[in-house]
Design a protein around this motif. Structure first.
Motif, PDB file in Angstrom:
ATOM      1  N   GLY A 321     -18.646 -59.402   9.718  1.00 50.71           N
ATOM      2  CA  GLY A 321     -18.481 -59.432   8.264  1.00 50.71           C
ATOM      3  C   GLY A 321     -18.151 -60.855   7.840  1.00 50.71           C
ATOM      4  O   GLY A 321     -17.518 -61.620   8.584  1.00 50.71           O
ATOM      5  N   ILE A 322     -18.572 -61.232   6.660  1.00 53.72           N
ATOM      6  CA  ILE A 322     -18.419 -62.623   6.211  1.00 53.72           C
ATOM      7  C   ILE A 322     -16.959 -63.057   6.140  1.00 53.72           C
ATOM      8  O   ILE A 322     -16.612 -64.150   6.606  1.00 53.72           O
ATOM      9  CB  ILE A 322     -19.139 -62.826   4.860  1.00 53.72           C
ATOM     10  CG1 ILE A 322     -20.654 -62.686   5.068  1.00 53.72           C
ATOM     11  CG2 ILE A 322     -18.812 -64.200   4.275  1.00 53.72           C
ATOM     12  CD1 ILE A 322     -21.477 -62.824   3.820  1.00 53.72           C
ATOM     13  N   PRO A 323     -16.028 -62.260   5.567  1.00 55.65           N
ATOM     14  CA  PRO A 323     -14.629 -62.728   5.512  1.00 55.65           C
ATOM     15  C   PRO A 323     -14.048 -63.014   6.894  1.00 55.65           C
ATOM     16  O   PRO A 323     -13.406 -64.051   7.102  1.00 55.65           O
ATOM     17  CB  PRO A 323     -13.899 -61.562   4.825  1.00 55.65           C
ATOM     18  CG  PRO A 323     -14.947 -60.874   4.028  1.00 55.65           C
ATOM     19  CD  PRO A 323     -16.191 -60.976   4.850  1.00 55.65           C
ATOM     20  N   LEU A 324     -14.287 -62.122   7.846  1.00 55.77           N
ATOM     21  CA  LEU A 324     -13.741 -62.330   9.184  1.00 55.77           C
ATOM     22  C   LEU A 324     -14.455 -63.472   9.897  1.00 55.77           C
ATOM     23  O   LEU A 324     -13.845 -64.205  10.682  1.00 55.77           O
ATOM     24  CB  LEU A 324     -13.840 -61.050  10.000  1.00 55.77           C
ATOM     25  CG  LEU A 324     -13.032 -61.016  11.299  1.00 55.77           C
ATOM     26  CD1 LEU A 324     -11.552 -61.277  11.023  1.00 55.77           C
ATOM     27  CD2 LEU A 324     -13.194 -59.681  11.998  1.00 55.77           C
ATOM     28  N   LEU A 325     -15.742 -63.657   9.630  1.00 55.85           N
ATOM     29  CA  LEU A 325     -16.469 -64.783  10.212  1.00 55.85           C
ATOM     30  C   LEU A 325     -15.883 -66.107   9.726  1.00 55.85           C
ATOM     31  O   LEU A 325     -15.695 -67.034  10.511  1.00 55.85           O
ATOM     32  CB  LEU A 325     -17.955 -64.687   9.851  1.00 55.85           C
ATOM     33  CG  LEU A 325     -18.826 -65.890  10.254  1.00 55.85           C
ATOM     34  CD1 LEU A 325     -18.761 -66.126  11.765  1.00 55.85           C
ATOM     35  CD2 LEU A 325     -20.264 -65.682   9.803  1.00 55.85           C
ATOM     36  N   LEU A 326     -15.586 -66.201   8.428  1.00 52.76           N
ATOM     37  CA  LEU A 326     -14.970 -67.422   7.895  1.00 52.76           C
ATOM     38  C   LEU A 326     -13.603 -67.656   8.522  1.00 52.76           C
ATOM     39  O   LEU A 326     -13.242 -68.797   8.857  1.00 52.76           O
ATOM     40  CB  LEU A 326     -14.866 -67.329   6.368  1.00 52.76           C
ATOM     41  CG  LEU A 326     -16.193 -67.305   5.601  1.00 52.76           C
ATOM     42  CD1 LEU A 326     -15.945 -67.103   4.115  1.00 52.76           C
ATOM     43  CD2 LEU A 326     -16.974 -68.592   5.852  1.00 52.76           C
ATOM     44  N   ALA A 327     -12.830 -66.586   8.676  1.00 53.83           N
ATOM     45  CA  ALA A 327     -11.516 -66.722   9.309  1.00 53.83           C
ATOM     46  C   ALA A 327     -11.665 -67.171  10.757  1.00 53.83           C
ATOM     47  O   ALA A 327     -10.886 -67.984  11.258  1.00 53.83           O
ATOM     48  CB  ALA A 327     -10.764 -65.394   9.236  1.00 53.83           C
ATOM     49  N   PHE A 328     -12.681 -66.669  11.437  1.00 59.04           N
ATOM     50  CA  PHE A 328     -12.953 -67.041  12.824  1.00 59.04           C
ATOM     51  C   PHE A 328     -13.281 -68.530  12.926  1.00 59.04           C
ATOM     52  O   PHE A 328     -12.750 -69.246  13.787  1.00 59.04           O
ATOM     53  CB  PHE A 328     -14.109 -66.180  13.341  1.00 59.04           C
ATOM     54  CG  PHE A 328     -14.749 -66.662  14.602  1.00 59.04           C
ATOM     55  CD1 PHE A 328     -14.082 -66.589  15.815  1.00 59.04           C
ATOM     56  CD2 PHE A 328     -16.029 -67.187  14.594  1.00 59.04           C
ATOM     57  CE1 PHE A 328     -14.673 -67.025  16.984  1.00 59.04           C
ATOM     58  CE2 PHE A 328     -16.634 -67.627  15.760  1.00 59.04           C
ATOM     59  CZ  PHE A 328     -15.948 -67.549  16.956  1.00 59.04           C
ATOM     60  N   LEU A 329     -14.132 -69.026  12.016  1.00 57.00           N
ATOM     61  CA  LEU A 329     -14.495 -70.444  12.029  1.00 57.00           C
ATOM     62  C   LEU A 329     -13.297 -71.329  11.695  1.00 57.00           C
ATOM     63  O   LEU A 329     -13.099 -72.392  12.302  1.00 57.00           O
ATOM     64  CB  LEU A 329     -15.640 -70.695  11.049  1.00 57.00           C
ATOM     65  CG  LEU A 329     -16.976 -70.007  11.386  1.00 57.00           C
ATOM     66  CD1 LEU A 329     -17.975 -70.223  10.271  1.00 57.00           C
ATOM     67  CD2 LEU A 329     -17.517 -70.519  12.705  1.00 57.00           C
ATOM     68  N   MET A 330     -12.486 -70.876  10.753  1.00 55.63           N
ATOM     69  CA  MET A 330     -11.282 -71.626  10.409  1.00 55.63           C
ATOM     70  C   MET A 330     -10.315 -71.696  11.591  1.00 55.63           C
ATOM     71  O   MET A 330      -9.668 -72.714  11.822  1.00 55.63           O
ATOM     72  CB  MET A 330     -10.609 -70.996   9.197  1.00 55.63           C
ATOM     73  CG  MET A 330     -11.370 -71.162   7.899  1.00 55.63           C
ATOM     74  SD  MET A 330     -10.625 -70.217   6.539  1.00 55.63           S
ATOM     75  CE  MET A 330      -8.988 -70.937   6.476  1.00 55.63           C
ATOM     76  N   ALA A 331     -10.214 -70.611  12.335  1.00 56.09           N
ATOM     77  CA  ALA A 331      -9.328 -70.590  13.496  1.00 56.09           C
ATOM     78  C   ALA A 331      -9.794 -71.582  14.555  1.00 56.09           C
ATOM     79  O   ALA A 331      -8.972 -72.241  15.211  1.00 56.09           O
ATOM     80  CB  ALA A 331      -9.250 -69.180  14.072  1.00 56.09           C
ATOM     81  N   ILE A 332     -11.107 -71.701  14.730  1.00 53.60           N
ATOM     82  CA  ILE A 332     -11.629 -72.671  15.701  1.00 53.60           C
ATOM     83  C   ILE A 332     -11.268 -74.083  15.281  1.00 53.60           C
ATOM     84  O   ILE A 332     -10.821 -74.913  16.097  1.00 53.60           O
ATOM     85  CB  ILE A 332     -13.151 -72.498  15.845  1.00 53.60           C
ATOM     86  CG1 ILE A 332     -13.479 -71.153  16.497  1.00 53.60           C
ATOM     87  CG2 ILE A 332     -13.739 -73.638  16.665  1.00 53.60           C
ATOM     88  CD1 ILE A 332     -14.966 -70.899  16.638  1.00 53.60           C
ATOM     89  N   VAL A 333     -11.463 -74.392  13.992  1.00 55.00           N
ATOM     90  CA  VAL A 333     -11.125 -75.737  13.494  1.00 55.00           C
ATOM     91  C   VAL A 333      -9.630 -75.989  13.651  1.00 55.00           C
ATOM     92  O   VAL A 333      -9.199 -77.065  14.101  1.00 55.00           O
ATOM     93  CB  VAL A 333     -11.552 -75.867  12.017  1.00 55.00           C
ATOM     94  CG1 VAL A 333     -11.080 -77.207  11.465  1.00 55.00           C
ATOM     95  CG2 VAL A 333     -13.069 -75.760  11.893  1.00 55.00           C
TER      96      VAL A 333
END
Length: 337
Positions: A321-333
């Motif tokens: 899902g897009i919200p969790l995908l964005l959170a996932f990318l933010m966590a990597i950064v």
């Protein structure tokens, strides 16, 4: 003039004693049991819902999932019969899940809990029909998925606090990719379980790096690789923990790494003994998968573009899902900051 309160009567005292007290909030211990239990029940319900989808029946020999039939015929059966113990000639994946599946099928044959008709014979349900055996494999995947939720709750609690553990478990309980793979007789759910187990055990290395803790962390990483070969990459987690604790103590780190590598080999070889029981078959299938990851698989991935981009834009977009995908990318950064 000072007012004088009238003396209270016995009846008044009785009424005051019987007056209901305010409701007390649940204790921390009660929440620590109730919340994880609710999350696990939710995870199990979502994985059991629709678990019979596409099972073999009188209209088709195997299930509608493209891998389940191959996994059943090659990893569990041998010319229609249950393979003898440790006799696996299918090494495109690690054999850990297939051993668990064989045990499940053998138990179901003995006790007959799950019965489905033999394909083409709708009135003769048996426990060793293709549908029954595939359903056993799907149940294993569902249970591995629920087990992963429990491990994530424990991991979040160990690394941070219980509320974050609950959030991690709840997210994995409901995200589409995890729920979907918890419905199929494939290695993915089992591999995710053992990867999470390896992370949980490795987290203990933040507190102590005894030989026992190091060996256990490596052992769990080996089990993950024995479920699905690329899951062995989880070994990077305990390695990074050691480097972060003692970046300049190279001789000690070398000794600790040696212990962990020994644990990896023990775990992998126990759960995937084909390396020495059937080396030629293992080498052939392993190299096939390695070449497939480089060259693709026929026309299956034609016009899908770059694999990294496709994974982010398609697999993760719909799987998380897009919200969790964005959170996932933010966590990597954030992890690199």
């Amino acid at each position: 003039r000072k007012s004088v309160e009238p003396p209270s009567s016995p009846d008044d005292n009785q009424l005051s004693e019987e007056r209901p007290t305010e409701t007390q909030p649940p204790s921390r211990s009660a929440l620590s049991i109730a919340v994880p239990a609710a999350i696990l029940i939710l995870a199990l319900a979502l994985r059991m819902w629709g678990l019979t989808w596409g099972l073999p029946n009188e209209r088709h020999v195997l299930s509608y999932h493209p891998d389940e039939g191959v996994n059943l015929v090659s990893g569990v059966l041998d010319e229609g019969q249950l393979r003898p113990h440790l006799d696996i000639k299918f090494y495109h994946y690690g054999s850990l899940y297939f051993y668990a599946w064989q045990v499940g099928v053998a138990l179901n044959r003995s006790y007959g809990v799950i019965k489905y008709p033999v394909t083409g014979q709708p009135n003769s349900p048996v426990s060793d029909s293709p549908a029954a055996m595939i359903f056993v494999g799907r149940l294993l995947s569902a249970f591995f998925g629920v087990g992963t939720v429990a491990l994530l709750i424990a991991l979040g609690t160990r690394l941070f606090r219980r509320e974050l553990g609950w959030c991690a478990g709840l997210l994995f309980a409901v995200i589409p990719a995890a729920v979907l793979h918890g419905h199929y007789a494939t290695v993915d759910s089992a591999a995710t379980f053992f990867v999470t187990l390896a992370l949980l055990v490795s987290a203990k290395l933040f507190q102590q790096t005894t030989p026992k803790a190091l060996l256990l962390a490596g052992f769990c990483c080996g089990l993950a690789g024995a479920a699905k070969y690329n899951a062995i990459l989880v070994f990077a987690a305990p390695m990074m923990i050691l480097l972060s604790k003692r970046p300049f103590e190279l001789p000690r780190i070398a000794r600790e790494k040696t212990i962990m590598v020994a644990g990896v080999l023990i775990g992998f070889l126990i759960a995937c003994p084909g390396v020495f029981l059937n080396f030629d078959g293992f080498k052939k299938d392993f190299l096939f998968e390695l070449n497939k990851s480089r060259e693709g698989m026929g026309t299956l991935f034609v016009d899908t573009g770059n694999g990294w981009v496709y994974t982010l834009s398609t697999s993760f977009r719909y799987g998380l899902g897009i919200p969790l995908l964005l959170a996932f990318l933010m966590a990597i950064v954030w992890s690199f900051l």
